[in-house]
Design a protein around this motif. Sequence first.
Motif, PDB file in Angstrom:
ATOM      1  N   GLY A  84      22.079  15.369   3.641  1.00 24.84           N
ATOM      2  CA  GLY A  84      22.978  15.030   2.545  1.00 24.84           C
ATOM      3  C   GLY A  84      23.399  16.234   1.728  1.00 24.84           C
ATOM      4  O   GLY A  84      24.178  16.099   0.774  1.00 24.84           O
ATOM      5  N   SER A  85      22.891  17.415   2.086  1.00 20.35           N
ATOM      6  CA  SER A  85      23.231  18.636   1.366  1.00 20.35           C
ATOM      7  C   SER A  85      23.803  19.653   2.344  1.00 20.35           C
ATOM      8  O   SER A  85      23.574  19.567   3.554  1.00 20.35           O
ATOM      9  CB  SER A  85      21.986  19.203   0.680  1.00 20.35           C
ATOM     10  OG  SER A  85      22.282  20.420   0.034  1.00 20.35           O
ATOM     11  N   THR A  86      24.556  20.620   1.827  1.00 18.38           N
ATOM     12  CA  THR A  86      25.141  21.657   2.684  1.00 18.38           C
ATOM     13  C   THR A  86      24.550  23.027   2.413  1.00 18.38           C
ATOM     14  O   THR A  86      24.797  23.967   3.160  1.00 18.38           O
ATOM     15  CB  THR A  86      26.661  21.731   2.474  1.00 18.38           C
ATOM     16  OG1 THR A  86      26.937  21.978   1.079  1.00 18.38           O
ATOM     17  CG2 THR A  86      27.336  20.428   2.905  1.00 18.38           C
ATOM     18  N   GLU A  87      23.747  23.137   1.351  1.00 21.36           N
ATOM     19  CA  GLU A  87      23.170  24.410   0.974  1.00 21.36           C
ATOM     20  C   GLU A  87      21.648  24.341   1.034  1.00 21.36           C
ATOM     21  O   GLU A  87      21.049  23.323   0.684  1.00 21.36           O
ATOM     22  CB  GLU A  87      23.602  24.798  -0.454  1.00 21.36           C
ATOM     23  CG  GLU A  87      25.085  25.004  -0.616  1.00 21.36           C
ATOM     24  CD  GLU A  87      25.586  26.219   0.156  1.00 21.36           C
ATOM     25  OE1 GLU A  87      24.787  27.169   0.324  1.00 21.36           O
ATOM     26  OE2 GLU A  87      26.745  26.202   0.606  1.00 21.36           O
ATOM     27  N   PRO A  88      20.995  25.422   1.474  1.00 17.98           N
ATOM     28  CA  PRO A  88      19.527  25.434   1.483  1.00 17.98           C
ATOM     29  C   PRO A  88      18.963  25.413   0.062  1.00 17.98           C
ATOM     30  O   PRO A  88      19.536  26.033  -0.840  1.00 17.98           O
ATOM     31  CB  PRO A  88      19.180  26.736   2.210  1.00 17.98           C
ATOM     32  CG  PRO A  88      20.395  27.598   2.051  1.00 17.98           C
ATOM     33  CD  PRO A  88      21.566  26.682   2.015  1.00 17.98           C
ATOM     34  N   ARG A  89      17.865  24.681  -0.093  1.00 20.29           N
ATOM     35  CA  ARG A  89      17.212  24.585  -1.398  1.00 20.29           C
ATOM     36  C   ARG A  89      15.748  24.977  -1.250  1.00 20.29           C
ATOM     37  O   ARG A  89      15.144  24.817  -0.181  1.00 20.29           O
ATOM     38  CB  ARG A  89      17.319  23.161  -1.946  1.00 20.29           C
ATOM     39  CG  ARG A  89      18.760  22.704  -2.154  1.00 20.29           C
ATOM     40  CD  ARG A  89      18.823  21.215  -2.485  1.00 20.29           C
ATOM     41  NE  ARG A  89      18.086  20.898  -3.717  1.00 20.29           N
ATOM     42  CZ  ARG A  89      17.912  19.659  -4.174  1.00 20.29           C
ATOM     43  NH1 ARG A  89      18.403  18.630  -3.484  1.00 20.29           N
ATOM     44  NH2 ARG A  89      17.243  19.451  -5.292  1.00 20.29           N
ATOM     45  N   ARG A  90      15.152  25.468  -2.318  1.00 22.47           N
ATOM     46  CA  ARG A  90      13.757  25.881  -2.267  1.00 22.47           C
ATOM     47  C   ARG A  90      12.862  24.646  -2.181  1.00 22.47           C
ATOM     48  O   ARG A  90      13.049  23.673  -2.916  1.00 22.47           O
ATOM     49  CB  ARG A  90      13.410  26.716  -3.497  1.00 22.47           C
ATOM     50  CG  ARG A  90      14.139  28.050  -3.559  1.00 22.47           C
ATOM     51  CD  ARG A  90      13.598  28.918  -4.662  1.00 22.47           C
ATOM     52  NE  ARG A  90      12.217  29.323  -4.404  1.00 22.47           N
ATOM     53  CZ  ARG A  90      11.499  30.095  -5.245  1.00 22.47           C
ATOM     54  NH1 ARG A  90      12.041  30.517  -6.374  1.00 22.47           N
ATOM     55  NH2 ARG A  90      10.257  30.419  -4.943  1.00 22.47           N
ATOM     56  N   VAL A  91      11.919  24.713  -1.255  1.00 22.07           N
ATOM     57  CA  VAL A  91      11.002  23.590  -1.069  1.00 22.07           C
ATOM     58  C   VAL A  91      10.239  23.310  -2.360  1.00 22.07           C
ATOM     59  O   VAL A  91       9.954  22.153  -2.692  1.00 22.07           O
ATOM     60  CB  VAL A  91      10.033  23.888   0.094  1.00 22.07           C
ATOM     61  CG1 VAL A  91       8.896  22.873   0.134  1.00 22.07           C
ATOM     62  CG2 VAL A  91      10.786  23.917   1.415  1.00 22.07           C
ATOM     63  N   LYS A  92       9.905  24.365  -3.089  1.00 29.28           N
ATOM     64  CA  LYS A  92       9.183  24.195  -4.359  1.00 29.28           C
ATOM     65  C   LYS A  92       9.935  23.262  -5.293  1.00 29.28           C
ATOM     66  O   LYS A  92       9.336  22.390  -5.938  1.00 29.28           O
ATOM     67  CB  LYS A  92       8.995  25.560  -5.007  1.00 29.28           C
ATOM     68  CG  LYS A  92       8.347  25.505  -6.385  1.00 29.28           C
ATOM     69  CD  LYS A  92       8.228  26.901  -6.976  1.00 29.28           C
ATOM     70  CE  LYS A  92       7.620  26.838  -8.376  1.00 29.28           C
ATOM     71  NZ  LYS A  92       7.492  28.209  -8.973  1.00 29.28           N
ATOM     72  N   HIS A  93      11.255  23.395  -5.349  1.00 27.32           N
ATOM     73  CA  HIS A  93      12.058  22.548  -6.225  1.00 27.32           C
ATOM     74  C   HIS A  93      12.178  21.132  -5.660  1.00 27.32           C
ATOM     75  O   HIS A  93      12.195  20.158  -6.420  1.00 27.32           O
ATOM     76  CB  HIS A  93      13.445  23.164  -6.420  1.00 27.32           C
ATOM     77  CG  HIS A  93      13.392  24.473  -7.139  1.00 27.32           C
ATOM     78  ND1 HIS A  93      14.396  25.426  -7.040  1.00 27.32           N
ATOM     79  CD2 HIS A  93      12.441  25.019  -7.958  1.00 27.32           C
ATOM     80  CE1 HIS A  93      14.082  26.477  -7.770  1.00 27.32           C
ATOM     81  NE2 HIS A  93      12.899  26.254  -8.331  1.00 27.32           N
ATOM     82  N   LEU A  94      12.264  21.033  -4.324  1.00 26.86           N
ATOM     83  CA  LEU A  94      12.361  19.709  -3.707  1.00 26.86           C
ATOM     84  C   LEU A  94      11.099  18.877  -3.955  1.00 26.86           C
ATOM     85  O   LEU A  94      11.150  17.647  -3.974  1.00 26.86           O
ATOM     86  CB  LEU A  94      12.592  19.852  -2.203  1.00 26.86           C
ATOM     87  CG  LEU A  94      13.956  20.428  -1.773  1.00 26.86           C
ATOM     88  CD1 LEU A  94      13.949  20.743  -0.283  1.00 26.86           C
ATOM     89  CD2 LEU A  94      15.079  19.446  -2.103  1.00 26.86           C
ATOM     90  N   LEU A  95       9.961  19.561  -4.147  1.00 25.36           N
ATOM     91  CA  LEU A  95       8.700  18.866  -4.352  1.00 25.36           C
ATOM     92  C   LEU A  95       8.357  18.687  -5.824  1.00 25.36           C
ATOM     93  O   LEU A  95       7.244  18.257  -6.156  1.00 25.36           O
ATOM     94  CB  LEU A  95       7.564  19.634  -3.664  1.00 25.36           C
ATOM     95  CG  LEU A  95       7.592  19.639  -2.127  1.00 25.36           C
ATOM     96  CD1 LEU A  95       6.496  20.534  -1.579  1.00 25.36           C
ATOM     97  CD2 LEU A  95       7.439  18.222  -1.585  1.00 25.36           C
ATOM     98  N   SER A  96       9.264  19.005  -6.697  1.00 26.48           N
ATOM     99  CA  SER A  96       9.009  18.853  -8.128  1.00 26.48           C
ATOM    100  C   SER A  96       8.660  17.397  -8.447  1.00 26.48           C
ATOM    101  O   SER A  96       9.391  16.478  -8.096  1.00 26.48           O
ATOM    102  CB  SER A  96      10.260  19.261  -8.926  1.00 26.48           C
ATOM    103  OG  SER A  96      10.042  19.067 -10.300  1.00 26.48           O
ATOM    104  N   GLY A  97       7.500  17.197  -9.053  1.00 20.78           N
ATOM    105  CA  GLY A  97       7.060  15.841  -9.392  1.00 20.78           C
ATOM    106  C   GLY A  97       6.226  15.189  -8.303  1.00 20.78           C
ATOM    107  O   GLY A  97       5.685  14.103  -8.519  1.00 20.78           O
ATOM    108  N   CYS A  98       6.095  15.825  -7.134  1.00 21.96           N
ATOM    109  CA  CYS A  98       5.286  15.263  -6.041  1.00 21.96           C
ATOM    110  C   CYS A  98       3.807  15.506  -6.332  1.00 21.96           C
ATOM    111  O   CYS A  98       3.395  16.639  -6.603  1.00 21.96           O
ATOM    112  CB  CYS A  98       5.674  15.910  -4.715  1.00 21.96           C
ATOM    113  SG  CYS A  98       4.648  15.397  -3.316  1.00 21.96           S
TER     114      CYS A  98
END
Length: 441
Positions: free
Chosen positions: A381-395
Motif C-alpha cells: 500500500g506504500s511506494t516508499e521504503p519506511r524504517r521498520v522502527k517506525h512501522l513497529l511504533s506501539g507494538c
Amino acid sequence: MQAYRNCRLRVGFSGGADSTALLLLLLAWSWSPEALEAVHFDHGLRGEASKLDAVWCRQFCAELNVPFKLVELHLDECIDSAGSLEELARQRRLQWYQMQSDDRPVVLAHHAGDVRENLLLKLARGGNVSSLCSLQEIRQLGKTTFLRPLLVREKSELENYLQNCRITDWRHDASNDSNEFHRNYLRNELLKKWCGYHAPVSSGLLRSYQVLAQDADFIEACAKEKLQSLGSPLPESSPCDFWRKLHPALLARILPDYLNQLAGRDDVMLTHGMLEHFQRVLAWSPSPEKRLIELGQGCSFTLKNDILCRWHPEITLPDKQLWDYRREPEKVWGHYRVRATLLTGAVDERKIGVFCFDAGCMPGVLFLFRRSGGEKMTVWGSTEPRRVKHLLSGCSDAAGIVLVGDEKDNIYLLGNLRRSTFAPVKADTVQTLRIEVVQEA
C-alpha cells in the motif's frame, strides 16, 4: 529378579489378573509385604468403575498387609486433546514414577501377550528394532529401573496361578473389550484369528522378539561406543563430518542419546522426520554465518563453519536462521511460528497473519531474523521504503518480532503485521506461496 532380592519395590497394580498375579508371585518369591508398595493409578476415564477398582485394590492389599498407594491422574480433563489417551496415560504414569524421591525399582506385569502386541504395533508405526523390543525384563529410564519378570509367561498361566491360589475375583477393565482402540482390535481380533489359523504364530512372534532384541543390543552397543569417541565429557560442539559418516541406524540412536546426555534428560525421542531434517542440514555447504537448526522437543543446534554446537534457549538467537520453506514448511522463531503452503493458481487470501506471494517471483530460501536497527521496508500500500522502527511504533513485541527476508536483506514480512510489495499475486500467477505467521503465548 534375583539381583533385586533385597530391594524394596513399587508394583504397578491395576487389580487385573496380570498385576494381581504379579503381586502374589512377589510374595511367593520371598519379598515381605512391607518391602512392596502397590501403586494403583486412577485415570479418571471410567467414572464409578474406576472408583470401584481403587476400592477393590485397596482392600486386596490390606488383606495381604501390602502398603497401597492411590494416584489420581485425572486424564478425563484431556479427552478432547489431540493424541492418544493410551500414550498420554503411559507418559503420566512414567512421570509419576520418575518424580519419586527414592530409587525403588518399579515392577510391571507385562506378559508374553503384551510382547506380541508391542512388536506388531511398533512395526506398524515404522519402529526400528530397539522400538520393537522396548519391553525388556530390565530397563533403565533416567534414574528409575523398571522390571518386567513375566515377559515369558502367558496370560492364561497367570490366570491359572490365581485359580490355584483360590482367587477367582479380579478387576476387568471393560474398555479393553472395545475394538475401537488399535491395541484391542489387534488383541481381540487379528492375533486371535491369526494364531487360530496357524498356531506357530504365537511362539514365532516371541522368538522374533528375542532375535530382534539381540540385534538391538548389538546396534546400541556400537552406538554407545561411537558416541564415546567424541570425548568425555561430551563436547557441546562437534564437526559435521562426525555425523555425516554415521550409518542411519547409528544416527537414530546416537543423536537422541547425545542430546539427552548434554541436557541431563532421558525423554528425547526423535521422529523419522526430525532425523531426515537433521540429515538435510548436514548436506548444507559450510558457511561462516551462524544458522539455527531446530529438531523439536527443545533440542536445537547452531551451525557455523561446518561445526554443530548445541544451542541453549537462554542464549540470544543467531543473526539469521535459514528457512528452506519448500522442504521444511514450518519453522519456529522465538515466540513466532511461520508456516508455508504452496497453492496452485492465483490465491490472494486476506486474513490477519496470512500473506500471499507469487511463488515464481520468490527466492528459493528465506531467512528469519530480528531487527538490529536501520532496516527499511516498503510495505503493501506504500511506494516508499519506511524504517521498520517506525512501522513497529506501539507494538508490544517490537524487540522480539520476527522478520522474514532474503539473503540480500530485503524484508518480505514484518511478523504477523505487515507484508512488503515484493512478489504480489497477479491474475496470471501459476503458483501462490501462502505464509501464515502466528504469535504464540
